[in-house]
Motif scaffolding. Sequence first.
Motif, PDB file in Angstrom:
ATOM      1  N   ARG A 146       0.836  -1.210   0.000  1.00 25.13           N
ATOM      2  CA  ARG A 146       0.000   0.000   0.000  1.00 25.13           C
ATOM      3  C   ARG A 146       0.867   1.254   0.000  1.00 25.13           C
ATOM      4  NH1 ARG A 146      -3.707  -1.431  -2.484  1.00 25.13           N
ATOM      5  NH2 ARG A 146      -2.137  -2.984  -2.989  1.00 25.13           N
TER       6      ARG A 146
ATOM      7  N   PRO B 219       0.727   5.709   0.349  1.00 29.28           N
ATOM      8  CA  PRO B 219      -0.101   6.701   1.039  1.00 29.28           C
ATOM      9  C   PRO B 219      -1.389   6.975   0.263  1.00 29.28           C
ATOM     10  CG  PRO B 219       2.186   7.390   1.059  1.00 29.28           C
ATOM     11  CD  PRO B 219       2.118   6.184   0.182  1.00 29.28           C
ATOM     12  N   ARG B 220      -2.494   7.113   0.994  1.00 28.62           N
ATOM     13  CA  ARG B 220      -3.798   7.281   0.358  1.00 28.62           C
ATOM     14  C   ARG B 220      -4.161   8.748   0.172  1.00 28.62           C
ATOM     15  NH1 ARG B 220      -8.976   7.936   2.043  1.00 28.62           N
ATOM     16  NH2 ARG B 220      -8.352   7.874   4.236  1.00 28.62           N
ATOM     17  N   THR B 221      -3.973   9.548   1.208  1.00 26.20           N
ATOM     18  CA  THR B 221      -4.401  10.950   1.152  1.00 26.20           C
ATOM     19  C   THR B 221      -3.251  11.933   0.946  1.00 26.20           C
ATOM     20  OG1 THR B 221      -4.259  11.115   3.568  1.00 26.20           O
ATOM     21  CG2 THR B 221      -6.380  10.475   2.622  1.00 26.20           C
TER      22      THR B 221
ATOM     23  N   ASP C 156       0.375   9.508   5.734  1.00 27.36           N
ATOM     24  CA  ASP C 156      -0.981  10.022   5.596  1.00 27.36           C
ATOM     25  C   ASP C 156      -1.395  10.858   6.807  1.00 27.36           C
ATOM     26  OD1 ASP C 156      -1.766   9.201   3.058  1.00 27.36           O
ATOM     27  OD2 ASP C 156      -2.479   7.247   3.734  1.00 27.36           O
TER      28      ASP C 156
ATOM     29  N   GLU D  19      -2.972  13.397  -2.575  1.00 34.92           N
ATOM     30  CA  GLU D  19      -4.163  13.950  -3.213  1.00 34.92           C
ATOM     31  C   GLU D  19      -4.032  15.421  -3.605  1.00 34.92           C
ATOM     32  OE1 GLU D  19      -7.524  13.105  -0.781  1.00 34.92           O
ATOM     33  OE2 GLU D  19      -7.564  10.967  -1.290  1.00 34.92           O
TER      34      GLU D  19
ATOM     35  N   ARG E  79       3.231   4.295   5.219  1.00 31.71           N
ATOM     36  CA  ARG E  79       2.118   5.073   4.674  1.00 31.71           C
ATOM     37  C   ARG E  79       1.200   5.640   5.747  1.00 31.71           C
ATOM     38  NH1 ARG E  79      -2.625   2.113   4.492  1.00 31.71           N
ATOM     39  NH2 ARG E  79      -2.414  -0.088   5.039  1.00 31.71           N
ATOM     40  N   ARG E  80       1.019   4.915   6.854  1.00 34.29           N
ATOM     41  CA  ARG E  80       0.122   5.431   7.890  1.00 34.29           C
ATOM     42  C   ARG E  80       0.669   6.722   8.492  1.00 34.29           C
ATOM     43  NH1 ARG E  80      -0.447  -0.122   8.330  1.00 34.29           N
ATOM     44  NH2 ARG E  80      -2.612  -0.871   8.253  1.00 34.29           N
TER      45      ARG E  80
END
Length: 381
Positions: free
Chosen positions: A30, A32-34, A237, A37, A233-234
């Motif tokens: 995984r 980073p998700r956000t 993010d 962005e 990643r946590r």
Amino acid sequence: MSLSRRKTLALLGGGSILAATGAGAYAVTRMPRTALEPWAQAGSYAEPRMRALSYAILAPNPHNRQPWQVDLRKDGEVTLRVDTDRLLPHTDPFSRQITIGLGCFLELMTLAAAEQGYGVDLDLFPDGEDPTTLDTRRVAVARFTEGTGIAAPDLFGQVMQRRSLKEPFDTEQTVDQATLDEVLGVATLSQVAGSVVPRDIAELRALSHEALRIEIETPHTYKESVDLFRIGRREVDASPDGIDFTGPMFEAMALTGTFTREGALDRSSMAYTEGLKAVFANTDTAMGHLWQVTPTNTRADQIAAGRDWLRLNLAATKVGLGMQPLSQALQEYPEMSALYTEVHDRLAPEGGTVQMFARIGYGPDIAQSPRWDVESKIVHA
């Protein structure tokens, strides 16, 4: 974090990646998700100031601290202040580098506004300035005027591809003088120079290597950087700033506790020794250097240097040239004083302040850096 540093620090993980199975194996893939962005959101706002600011937050800045705060309460204006919780008191005790980062922000905002036909007039430090520190006083008031902007598509068109290339450069690919001259030619507010002469390259490699060694081996300056590590990643993010370590190898090391801030501070650890080799691989593969000098060292000079630094980065991106700032020798703390004098004697023999110093060369493509979204930077003073 860059591929070469991933490869180096992968040694630290040993079998940790192979040991990750099931849910763990999924987790290590995984990203980073956000945190990335804001790059996709840039330019998506209809309101002219918000649109310009959505690009400005992508500007280069020291340690990715993103120290900007903006107030939009007055129509047609952007008031910029510094977030004093995001300074670097050990490596940047007078906040000179932070101010340069704010200059980058202002220049990118101005370029983005011009693309929509808006001119931006900057009133710098209208409440006065302190050369020794930054405080809550206004850094700038930017006034937007429709129909007066002069677009610079050759530069602005590079914004989304611009990176600070923290990778070893290809030592088989030289940088020619004409390419360097093209990059230097975009600066308008500071004195800029550079060299791709082999003897200069060798000597400046050695100088920047030694400056980096001093910063890392000085406990209080090194810890300032380590405290800003975002591992996995946590963490990235949750705090999309600082020095990020993401990707499968670092996710595995985060899950297994192989790579930690505590381990990075332990000089006997492999994390420390291999990390040192990784960063020296950058200074030691420079294929040229460029630098900026201002005749004095006022806050306005520092803003001007930042504005030109942003332009130099975009010009380098346009010609496919990688740039990485090597600011260690320019830092104003006691342990660096001898090299500070040496670099000024060499790069500013007629006097003045060397505001920025960078290595240049050709290297791989790298990912975007994490960013806080633009809404999080809007405050009311």
